[in-house]
Design a protein around this motif. Structure first.
Motif, PDB file in Angstrom:
ATOM      1  N   PHE A  58      -3.578   3.145   6.775  1.00  0.00           N
ATOM      2  CA  PHE A  58      -4.545   3.533   5.770  1.00  0.00           C
ATOM      3  C   PHE A  58      -4.224   2.788   4.487  1.00  0.00           C
ATOM      4  O   PHE A  58      -3.059   2.626   4.127  1.00  0.00           O
ATOM      5  CB  PHE A  58      -4.488   5.041   5.517  1.00  0.00           C
ATOM      6  CG  PHE A  58      -5.210   5.850   6.559  1.00  0.00           C
ATOM      7  CD1 PHE A  58      -6.565   6.116   6.420  1.00  0.00           C
ATOM      8  CD2 PHE A  58      -4.552   6.331   7.669  1.00  0.00           C
ATOM      9  CE1 PHE A  58      -7.238   6.857   7.376  1.00  0.00           C
ATOM     10  CE2 PHE A  58      -5.211   7.075   8.623  1.00  0.00           C
ATOM     11  CZ  PHE A  58      -6.567   7.343   8.477  1.00  0.00           C
TER      12      PHE A  58
ATOM     13  N   ILE B 220      -5.371   2.585   0.296  1.00  0.00           N
ATOM     14  CA  ILE B 220      -6.071   3.167  -0.846  1.00  0.00           C
ATOM     15  C   ILE B 220      -6.273   2.022  -1.834  1.00  0.00           C
ATOM     16  O   ILE B 220      -5.342   1.273  -2.120  1.00  0.00           O
ATOM     17  CB  ILE B 220      -5.225   4.279  -1.513  1.00  0.00           C
ATOM     18  CG1 ILE B 220      -4.958   5.423  -0.542  1.00  0.00           C
ATOM     19  CG2 ILE B 220      -5.907   4.783  -2.778  1.00  0.00           C
ATOM     20  CD1 ILE B 220      -6.145   6.272  -0.234  1.00  0.00           C
TER      21      ILE B 220
ATOM     22  N   THR C  65       0.829  -1.202   0.000  1.00  0.00           N
ATOM     23  CA  THR C  65       0.000   0.000   0.000  1.00  0.00           C
ATOM     24  C   THR C  65       0.863   1.253   0.000  1.00  0.00           C
ATOM     25  O   THR C  65       0.631   2.181  -0.772  1.00  0.00           O
ATOM     26  CB  THR C  65      -0.948   0.003   1.216  1.00  0.00           C
ATOM     27  OG1 THR C  65      -1.806  -1.141   1.130  1.00  0.00           O
ATOM     28  CG2 THR C  65      -1.793   1.261   1.257  1.00  0.00           C
TER      29      THR C  65
ATOM     30  N   MET D 119      -8.568  11.077   2.448  1.00  0.00           N
ATOM     31  CA  MET D 119      -7.925  10.350   3.550  1.00  0.00           C
ATOM     32  C   MET D 119      -7.082  11.306   4.381  1.00  0.00           C
ATOM     33  O   MET D 119      -7.161  11.320   5.607  1.00  0.00           O
ATOM     34  CB  MET D 119      -7.063   9.221   2.993  1.00  0.00           C
ATOM     35  CG  MET D 119      -6.323   8.415   4.042  1.00  0.00           C
ATOM     36  SD  MET D 119      -5.062   7.356   3.298  1.00  0.00           S
ATOM     37  CE  MET D 119      -3.810   8.582   2.914  1.00  0.00           C
TER      38      MET D 119
ATOM     39  N   SER E 148     -13.844   5.305   3.645  1.00  0.00           N
ATOM     40  CA  SER E 148     -14.157   6.603   3.053  1.00  0.00           C
ATOM     41  C   SER E 148     -15.663   6.806   2.922  1.00  0.00           C
ATOM     42  O   SER E 148     -16.128   7.935   2.880  1.00  0.00           O
ATOM     43  CB  SER E 148     -13.485   6.737   1.688  1.00  0.00           C
ATOM     44  OG  SER E 148     -13.861   5.681   0.840  1.00  0.00           O
TER      45      SER E 148
ATOM     46  N   TRP F  30     -10.623   4.728   0.426  1.00  0.00           N
ATOM     47  CA  TRP F  30      -9.621   4.504   1.466  1.00  0.00           C
ATOM     48  C   TRP F  30     -10.293   3.787   2.628  1.00  0.00           C
ATOM     49  O   TRP F  30     -11.506   3.829   2.788  1.00  0.00           O
ATOM     50  CB  TRP F  30      -8.949   5.796   1.919  1.00  0.00           C
ATOM     51  CG  TRP F  30      -9.864   6.820   2.541  1.00  0.00           C
ATOM     52  CD1 TRP F  30     -10.413   7.904   1.916  1.00  0.00           C
ATOM     53  CD2 TRP F  30     -10.319   6.858   3.895  1.00  0.00           C
ATOM     54  NE1 TRP F  30     -11.185   8.606   2.798  1.00  0.00           N
ATOM     55  CE2 TRP F  30     -11.144   7.989   4.033  1.00  0.00           C
ATOM     56  CE3 TRP F  30     -10.122   6.055   5.013  1.00  0.00           C
ATOM     57  CZ2 TRP F  30     -11.768   8.338   5.230  1.00  0.00           C
ATOM     58  CZ3 TRP F  30     -10.735   6.396   6.212  1.00  0.00           C
ATOM     59  CH2 TRP F  30     -11.549   7.525   6.311  1.00  0.00           C
TER      60      TRP F  30
ATOM     61  N   ASN G  38       1.089   3.963  -3.119  1.00  0.00           N
ATOM     62  CA  ASN G  38       0.658   5.336  -2.882  1.00  0.00           C
ATOM     63  C   ASN G  38       1.803   6.335  -2.956  1.00  0.00           C
ATOM     64  O   ASN G  38       1.619   7.502  -2.605  1.00  0.00           O
ATOM     65  CB  ASN G  38      -0.036   5.445  -1.522  1.00  0.00           C
ATOM     66  CG  ASN G  38      -1.330   4.686  -1.517  1.00  0.00           C
ATOM     67  OD1 ASN G  38      -1.985   4.546  -2.535  1.00  0.00           O
ATOM     68  ND2 ASN G  38      -1.692   4.180  -0.358  1.00  0.00           N
TER      69      ASN G  38
ATOM     70  N   LEU H  52      -6.802  10.069  -1.863  1.00  0.00           N
ATOM     71  CA  LEU H  52      -5.712  10.427  -0.946  1.00  0.00           C
ATOM     72  C   LEU H  52      -6.007  11.758  -0.247  1.00  0.00           C
ATOM     73  O   LEU H  52      -5.749  11.907   0.945  1.00  0.00           O
ATOM     74  CB  LEU H  52      -4.386  10.529  -1.713  1.00  0.00           C
ATOM     75  CG  LEU H  52      -3.754   9.201  -2.113  1.00  0.00           C
ATOM     76  CD1 LEU H  52      -2.658   9.418  -3.154  1.00  0.00           C
ATOM     77  CD2 LEU H  52      -3.206   8.483  -0.899  1.00  0.00           C
TER      78      LEU H  52
END
Length: 152
Positions: free
Chosen positions: A98, A100, A27, A137, A123, A110, A31, A134
């Motif tokens: 977290f 995504i 993750t 988040m 989310s 998220w 990201n 993002l």
């Protein structure tokens, strides 16, 4: 300059725990963020470049098998090489991460996942771009660190 070990963790873990570590790493890499490694109160955060050298090695030695995965890059390639090393009481230690991801409708979402794998928060909506997910988040992270709890 002599070699310096910034973080090391070696202990027996369940396959589920190992998979959770891999998911967290994946993750962070997806990201384009820093990668945080932690074991108890010890942690380190590094920021690999876009294309580090990636090595996979499987060995059989003296009746033992090993699988080693390694990312390697020069310190000048990293956005922030070894940016945080913590092991004291002042360190912030999170029990969650977290994530995504794309949902079935190909929208970005998220979620906050405890290290035991339980989903703590989501989310609640899909975003058309990863960047907007993002942003949502990060808004939660920034605006709710000490949010009030109200019972209704």
């Amino acid at each position: 300059m002599a070699d310096e070990t910034l973080f090391e963790s070696e202990r027996r873990r369940s396959r589920t725990d190992i998979a959770a570590v891999f998911r967290s790493l994946a993750t962070a890499l997806e990201n384009d963020g820093p990668v945080t490694l932690e074991d108890g109160p010890e942690s380190v955060q590094v920021d690999p470049p876009e294309s580090p050298l990636f090595e996979i090695e499987v060995e059989r030695e003296s009746g033992e098998m090993s699988l080693e995965l390694e990312l390697e890059w020069g310190e000048n390639e990293s956005s922030t090489a070894a940016s945080t090393v913590a092991g004291n009481d002042d360190a912030v230690h999170s029990l969650g991460r977290f994530e995504i991801f794309r949902d079935r409708a190909s929208e970005w979402r998220w979620r906050l996942v405890h290290r035991n794998g339980n989903i703590i928060a989501t989310s609640g909506e899909g975003y058309t771009s990863k960047q907007n997910a993002l942003k949502g988040m990060r808004s939660v992270m920034k605006n709710a660190p000490d949010a009030e709890v109200v019972s209704k």
